[in-house]
Design an enzyme around this catalytic site. Structure first.
Site, PDB file in Angstrom:
ATOM      1  N   ARG A  37      12.922  -6.016  11.432  1.00  0.00           N
ATOM      2  CA  ARG A  37      11.975  -5.540  12.440  1.00  0.00           C
ATOM      3  C   ARG A  37      11.329  -6.744  13.124  1.00  0.00           C
ATOM      4  NH1 ARG A  37       8.170  -1.420   9.194  1.00  0.00           N
ATOM      5  NH2 ARG A  37       6.689  -2.719  10.334  1.00  0.00           N
ATOM      6  N   ARG A  86      -9.561   1.313   9.326  1.00  0.00           N
ATOM      7  CA  ARG A  86      -9.159  -0.067   9.617  1.00  0.00           C
ATOM      8  C   ARG A  86     -10.296  -0.908  10.181  1.00  0.00           C
ATOM      9  NH1 ARG A  86      -3.476  -0.912   9.919  1.00  0.00           N
ATOM     10  NH2 ARG A  86      -2.260   1.004   9.742  1.00  0.00           N
ATOM     11  N   LYS A 113       0.823  -1.216   0.000  1.00  0.00           N
ATOM     12  CA  LYS A 113       0.000   0.000   0.000  1.00  0.00           C
ATOM     13  C   LYS A 113       0.856   1.265   0.000  1.00  0.00           C
ATOM     14  CE  LYS A 113      -2.296  -1.099   3.733  1.00  0.00           C
ATOM     15  NZ  LYS A 113      -1.679  -2.420   3.990  1.00  0.00           N
ATOM     16  N   ARG A 135      12.130  -8.439   4.403  1.00  0.00           N
ATOM     17  CA  ARG A 135      12.349  -7.000   4.489  1.00  0.00           C
ATOM     18  C   ARG A 135      13.389  -6.705   5.557  1.00  0.00           C
ATOM     19  NH1 ARG A 135       7.254  -3.097   5.334  1.00  0.00           N
ATOM     20  NH2 ARG A 135       7.088  -4.241   7.321  1.00  0.00           N
ATOM     21  N   ARG A 138      -0.257 -10.862  12.466  1.00  0.00           N
ATOM     22  CA  ARG A 138      -0.764  -9.600  11.935  1.00  0.00           C
ATOM     23  C   ARG A 138      -1.829  -9.845  10.868  1.00  0.00           C
ATOM     24  NH1 ARG A 138       4.422  -6.619   9.863  1.00  0.00           N
ATOM     25  NH2 ARG A 138       2.913  -5.011   9.257  1.00  0.00           N
TER      26      ARG A 138
END
Length: 211
Positions: A155, A87, A13, A126, A166
């Site tokens: 992360r 959300r 996004k 990532r 998630r």
């Protein structure tokens, strides 16, 4: 142009929002960014948000709503792309009412469709530069050879097990918005697989048909 970019974490996004900003002269309204900006500028709502962030708590819906509505108003209720808001169904209802009151209803909700396992693969590869915050990807955008490897970190929320958690939260709390916007003839599914440029061209083609 008034757009909402929708999809699971890792669907791309943020990347697509930036490409749309460049191509169509839009303003990206990302709730994470406006929360940080409000805190940095020490606005009344920013101070309210900061009180939660400093305690490690989520910023409540009503505070996020004030920030999102303020950011939209700052753009004159037009030429924006929402990224990360709404959300929840409650937030979506608030947004619909707010935009209708200003004769600025959304024109399309672009839903990036990406398989869960591909998202897990994307995010688990990532990496972030610990000092600059620069994002890399081990496959498609690896860190330059001259960057200190010790500064390239993963992360905690990009670890595979965390990504799956998630995604589970997303499916429970956010995915119902697809039905909400589909009922209002706003939902536009877009294949989110492939390179960022390939996905962007699909979105651009879609926007041409909506014009």
């Amino acid at each position: 142009m008034r757009l909402l970019l929708f999809g699971p974490p890792g669907a791309g996004k943020g990347t697509q929002a930036r490409k749309l900003v460049d191509r169509y002269t839009l303003t990206q309204i990302a709730t994470g960014n406006i929360i940080r900006a409000a805190m940095k500028n020490d606005t009344p709502v920013g101070r309210e948000a900061k009180s939660y962030v400093e305690q490690g708590e989520l910023v409540p819906d009503d505070v996020v709503r004030k920030l999102a509505e303020g950011a939209i108003a700052d753009e004159g209720y037009d030429d924006f792309i929402l990224d990360g808001y709404p959300r929840t169904l409650q937030q979506a209802t608030w947004l619909t009412t707010f935009l209708s009151e200003h004769d600025a209803s959304l024109q399309a909700v672009l839903s990036l469709e990406v398989d869960d396992e591909e998202i897990v693969d994307r995010l688990s590869k990532r990496r972030v530069h610990a000092e600059t915050g620069e994002n890399y990807h081990l496959d498609v955008n690896p860190p330059p050879a001259d960057v200190d490897e010790e500064l390239i970190v993963q992360r905690p929320d990009d670890k595979p097990e965390t990504v799956r958690n998630r995604l589970s939260v997303y499916r429970d709390q956010t995915e119902p918005l697809k039905s909400y916007y589909k009922e209002r003839d706003l939902l536009v599914p877009v294949d989110g697989t492939g390179t960022p440029d390939e996905v962007h061209e699909r979105i651009a083609d879609t926007l041409t048909t909506l014009a």
